[in-house]
Motif scaffolding. Sequence first.
Motif, PDB file in Angstrom:
ATOM      1  N   GLN A   1       2.218   5.201  -7.016  1.00 59.66           N
ATOM      2  CA  GLN A   1       0.688   5.836  -6.837  1.00 59.66           C
ATOM      3  C   GLN A   1       0.598   5.734  -5.178  1.00 59.66           C
ATOM      4  O   GLN A   1       0.976   5.073  -4.638  1.00 59.66           O
ATOM      5  CB  GLN A   1      -0.386   5.050  -7.457  1.00 59.66           C
ATOM      6  CG  GLN A   1      -0.042   4.883  -8.897  1.00 59.66           C
ATOM      7  CD  GLN A   1      -0.090   6.235  -9.705  1.00 59.66           C
ATOM      8  OE1 GLN A   1      -0.743   7.331  -9.740  1.00 59.66           O
ATOM      9  NE2 GLN A   1       1.007   6.334 -10.357  1.00 59.66           N
TER      10      GLN A   1
ATOM     11  N   THR B   1      -4.316   4.193  -1.756  1.00 61.24           N
ATOM     12  CA  THR B   1      -5.757   4.389  -1.970  1.00 61.24           C
ATOM     13  C   THR B   1      -6.579   3.247  -1.354  1.00 61.24           C
ATOM     14  O   THR B   1      -5.872   2.229  -0.872  1.00 61.24           O
ATOM     15  CB  THR B   1      -6.095   4.422  -3.336  1.00 61.24           C
ATOM     16  OG1 THR B   1      -5.848   3.184  -3.910  1.00 61.24           O
ATOM     17  CG2 THR B   1      -5.614   5.393  -4.157  1.00 61.24           C
TER      18      THR B   1
ATOM     19  N   HIS C   1     -10.723   1.724  -1.356  1.00 59.27           N
ATOM     20  CA  HIS C   1     -11.959   1.934  -1.882  1.00 59.27           C
ATOM     21  C   HIS C   1     -12.871   0.777  -1.324  1.00 59.27           C
ATOM     22  O   HIS C   1     -12.820  -0.361  -1.466  1.00 59.27           O
ATOM     23  CB  HIS C   1     -12.018   1.579  -3.348  1.00 59.27           C
ATOM     24  CG  HIS C   1     -11.282   2.508  -3.916  1.00 59.27           C
ATOM     25  ND1 HIS C   1     -11.498   3.717  -4.411  1.00 59.27           N
ATOM     26  CD2 HIS C   1      -9.988   2.205  -4.817  1.00 59.27           C
ATOM     27  CE1 HIS C   1     -10.539   4.552  -5.007  1.00 59.27           C
ATOM     28  NE2 HIS C   1      -9.626   3.585  -5.288  1.00 59.27           N
TER      29      HIS C   1
ATOM     30  N   SER D   1     -13.112  -3.315  -1.638  1.00 56.91           N
ATOM     31  CA  SER D   1     -11.849  -3.826  -1.078  1.00 56.91           C
ATOM     32  C   SER D   1     -12.253  -5.263  -0.296  1.00 56.91           C
ATOM     33  O   SER D   1     -13.413  -5.448   0.263  1.00 56.91           O
ATOM     34  CB  SER D   1     -11.474  -3.205   0.128  1.00 56.91           C
ATOM     35  OG  SER D   1     -10.509  -3.434   1.016  1.00 56.91           O
TER      36      SER D   1
ATOM     37  N   PRO E   1      -4.950   4.824   4.020  1.00 56.72           N
ATOM     38  CA  PRO E   1      -6.355   5.129   3.991  1.00 56.72           C
ATOM     39  C   PRO E   1      -7.194   3.935   4.456  1.00 56.72           C
ATOM     40  O   PRO E   1      -8.284   4.607   5.008  1.00 56.72           O
ATOM     41  CB  PRO E   1      -6.431   5.164   2.438  1.00 56.72           C
ATOM     42  CG  PRO E   1      -5.180   5.668   2.039  1.00 56.72           C
ATOM     43  CD  PRO E   1      -4.116   5.045   2.917  1.00 56.72           C
TER      44      PRO E   1
END
Length: 327
Positions: free
Chosen positions: A88, A91, A93, A97, A300
Amino acid sequence: MNLDNLARVDLNLLVILQVLLEEQSVTRAAHRLHVSQSAVSKSLNRLRETLGDPLFQRTAHGLKPTAHADALRQQLPLVLQNLYQLTQPPTFHPATSNRQFSFSMVESAYETLIPYFIGPLLQQAPLIKLDSYVWTEKSMQDLQQGQIDFGLAGRDIQPHTDVNFEHVPEGIESQTLFNDHQVCLVRKDHPILQTVTAGHWDQDHYLNMSHVQVRCEGNDWWALDYHLANLGLHRNLSTTVPDFYGAVSVCVNTDLIFTLPSSFAYHAQKLYSLVSIPLPFEFMPMAYVFLWHERNNQEPGHQWFRNIIFSSVEKAITHNHISKTNR
């Protein structure tokens, strides 16, 4: 781990094994995988050869897992989940996190900037941990080696050049946050203020005074001293201290003069009875520059952190009337 052996394993077989363990039927497994029963049977034979175990026994009620297959049933879901996560895109969040971010800042930027971005960072990501360090002569190396995530350094802007400062190591990205200039602080009743009021404040008066200096990146001299030395001039550095608030405390209790960025002088005057006077000669402005390594350009979490910093600095500029960033 023997990577050579692992490289010869078809990881797709693990998916087929998981479905067989769940369905315990070649027919149902083939239907679920949208392949023929023959294809599943061939894959099962390859699994038996690869794992060195029959894995299933045929019974009137379907396939019965062997002891080894039962053991694999306990481990395989987590293995497949981890493999899935590896495939994936990254990412981040903020709300959930618990990552740790580290940054190193020049001391003069702590009072100016850190109150403005710590709040937004923790408001959006309440579980993250922030470790801050004072910028030193080793901080750039730490940034290169990944020991810290971000840096905030002050650099002088050479005349007739852009704000990009010299000697940035390969791989280090930078963005100027805001520009600043040097001013002088003296105590409220300092005798030199009469000279300033009378309009006689000049370079000679400045050089004849005794100065308190902050040691920067391990150096007693900074750009202003080298500038003066090139002109055959020098300041009387009466006292050198390790931090800005130490210098401010010395300044307010003596006749020493302190030359510093105007943004920090603004905050120092809110705490101490000090008067700001201009530097009485032309000297290059400076830039506060945010730094990170290019390997984290698309990560990210790092992107989120940088965006918070940049937006928070815009608010700080408006709040403190600091000169606007050149971008």
